[in-house]
Design a protein around this motif. Structure first.
Motif, short mmCIF file in Angstrom:
data_model
loop_
_atom_site.label_atom_id
_atom_site.label_comp_id
_atom_site.label_asym_id
_atom_site.label_seq_id
_atom_site.Cartn_x
_atom_site.Cartn_y
_atom_site.Cartn_z
N VAL A 58 40.83 45.33 40.60
CA VAL A 58 42.28 46.53 41.42
C VAL A 58 43.31 45.39 40.50
O VAL A 58 43.41 44.14 40.18
CB VAL A 58 42.64 46.55 42.08
CG1 VAL A 58 41.20 47.04 42.72
CG2 VAL A 58 42.70 45.13 43.27
N GLU A 59 44.44 46.37 39.82
CA GLU A 59 46.15 45.99 39.70
C GLU A 59 46.49 44.76 40.87
O GLU A 59 47.09 44.70 40.54
CB GLU A 59 46.53 47.14 39.03
CG GLU A 59 45.82 47.26 37.63
CD GLU A 59 46.88 48.12 36.87
OE1 GLU A 59 47.26 49.25 37.15
OE2 GLU A 59 47.04 47.96 35.49
N ASP A 60 46.37 46.05 41.72
CA ASP A 60 47.21 45.70 42.83
C ASP A 60 46.21 45.33 44.15
O ASP A 60 46.08 46.38 45.12
CB ASP A 60 48.25 46.82 43.03
CG ASP A 60 49.83 45.96 44.12
OD1 ASP A 60 49.12 45.64 44.98
OD2 ASP A 60 50.53 47.17 44.44
N ILE A 61 45.61 44.37 44.41
CA ILE A 61 45.12 44.51 46.21
C ILE A 61 45.81 44.99 47.33
O ILE A 61 44.63 45.23 47.54
CB ILE A 61 44.57 42.95 46.13
CG1 ILE A 61 43.20 43.00 46.66
CG2 ILE A 61 45.34 42.13 46.15
CD1 ILE A 61 42.68 41.41 46.76
N GLU A 62 47.26 44.77 47.10
CA GLU A 62 47.54 44.68 48.80
C GLU A 62 47.48 46.96 48.50
O GLU A 62 46.89 46.92 49.72
CB GLU A 62 49.02 44.75 49.24
CG GLU A 62 48.62 42.76 49.08
CD GLU A 62 49.08 41.75 47.75
OE1 GLU A 62 48.58 42.86 46.66
OE2 GLU A 62 48.77 40.76 47.99
N ALA A 63 47.39 46.88 47.74
CA ALA A 63 47.42 49.35 47.37
C ALA A 63 46.40 48.92 47.42
O ALA A 63 45.88 50.18 48.08
CB ALA A 63 48.37 49.06 46.08
N ALA A 64 45.35 48.69 46.73
CA ALA A 64 43.88 49.18 46.60
C ALA A 64 43.70 49.26 48.09
O ALA A 64 42.63 49.50 49.05
CB ALA A 64 43.15 48.16 45.84
N TYR A 107 40.82 38.98 53.58
CA TYR A 107 42.07 38.68 52.96
C TYR A 107 41.30 37.53 52.19
O TYR A 107 42.51 36.56 53.06
CB TYR A 107 43.05 39.52 52.58
CG TYR A 107 43.94 39.00 51.47
CD1 TYR A 107 43.73 39.78 50.03
CD2 TYR A 107 45.50 38.93 51.07
CE1 TYR A 107 44.66 39.29 48.81
CE2 TYR A 107 46.45 39.14 50.68
CZ TYR A 107 45.69 39.63 49.40
OH TYR A 107 46.43 39.27 48.23
N SER A 165 42.62 36.90 43.50
CA SER A 165 42.86 37.49 44.80
C SER A 165 41.79 38.63 45.43
O SER A 165 40.81 38.64 44.93
CB SER A 165 43.92 38.06 45.48
OG SER A 165 45.00 37.14 45.28
N GLU A 171 41.64 40.89 42.35
CA GLU A 171 42.47 41.35 41.38
C GLU A 171 42.63 39.57 40.76
O GLU A 171 42.88 38.70 41.27
CB GLU A 171 43.76 41.37 41.70
CG GLU A 171 45.23 41.26 41.46
CD GLU A 171 46.49 41.31 42.13
OE1 GLU A 171 47.31 41.61 41.37
OE2 GLU A 171 46.29 41.73 43.17
N ARG A 196 44.72 36.35 38.90
CA ARG A 196 46.27 36.35 38.89
C ARG A 196 46.21 35.24 38.02
O ARG A 196 47.35 34.87 37.57
CB ARG A 196 46.44 35.62 40.39
CG ARG A 196 46.13 36.18 42.04
CD ARG A 196 47.14 37.32 41.92
NE ARG A 196 46.84 37.93 43.06
CZ ARG A 196 47.35 38.13 44.25
NH1 ARG A 196 49.09 38.98 42.96
NH2 ARG A 196 47.33 39.21 45.31
N GLN A 247 38.70 44.57 32.79
CA GLN A 247 40.51 44.75 32.23
C GLN A 247 40.72 44.87 30.98
O GLN A 247 41.27 46.37 30.15
CB GLN A 247 41.37 44.19 32.53
CG GLN A 247 41.20 44.07 34.31
CD GLN A 247 42.40 43.46 35.23
OE1 GLN A 247 41.87 42.15 34.95
NE2 GLN A 247 43.38 43.80 35.80
#
Length: 179
Positions: free
Chosen positions: A15-21, A36, A57, A72, A74, A85
């Motif tokens: 994923v590009e944004d783990i928090e959003a995922a 997490y 992450s 994700e 980093r 990706q």
């Protein structure tokens, strides 16, 4: 593949944004709680046989028997996640098989023509390898040793998902040195 390793136990998504995922999987799909780790402690990491320092992450949660992993990257260290990706992909990057007979299962896979592309270890008895042979374009196979602290953590994650009521959707990884 099930004839070599058994059942698929994990689906790994880049994923590009783990928090959003994590938020999406929790709110929209009811999957959680997520455990997490902003920087997974990978030891002896190798890509094409060469050592690198990676910074990934990772978030883990179960949906029934299946564990879902969100990843994700980093940093710019070579990895199969970065390769995925760079090829323009996001989403399902690997399926993982879990084993308590890592050496025997790895030997059986290599005998069947699978070659290790990426490897490392997370905690004692937590080795993993990713094979270069794709199951279908973009998706590879991971063999993951689930003994010791990593195995106990995976049990804890599965137990936390059973009857999860939506509270505390994101939790820290347990300290592997203490479980």
């Amino acid at each position: 593949m099930s004839t070599i390793f058994g059942e698929i136990r994990q689906l790994g998504y880049v994923v590009e944004d783990i928090e959003a995922a994590m938020a999406h999987w929790s709110a929209e799909l009811g999957v959680g709680p997520w455990f997490y780790n902003p920087k997974v402690p990978i030891e002896d990491y190798r890509y094409d046989g060469k050592p690198y320092e990676v910074h990934n992450s990772v978030a883990l949660a179960n949906s029934g028997f299946i564990q879902v992993e969100l990843i994700e990257t980093r940093n710019d260290a070579p990895s199969m996640y970065r390769d995925f990706q760079a090829a323009g992909n996001l989403g399902l990057q690997h399926v993982a098989y879990w084993t308590q007979s890592f050496d025997a299962d790895l030997a059986r896979a290599e005998k069947a023509g699978f070659e290790v592309k990426m490897s490392g270890c997370v905690g004692a008895n937590g080795r993993f390898v990713y094979f270069s042979k794709e199951a279908h374009p973009g998706t590879v196979i991971e063999l993951s040793e689930v003994m010791g602290p990593k195995g106990r953590m995976f049990d804890l994650i599965r137990e936390a998902s059973t009857g999860w009521d939506g509270s505390e959707p994101v939790r820290p990884f347990p300290d592997l040195s203490r479980i």
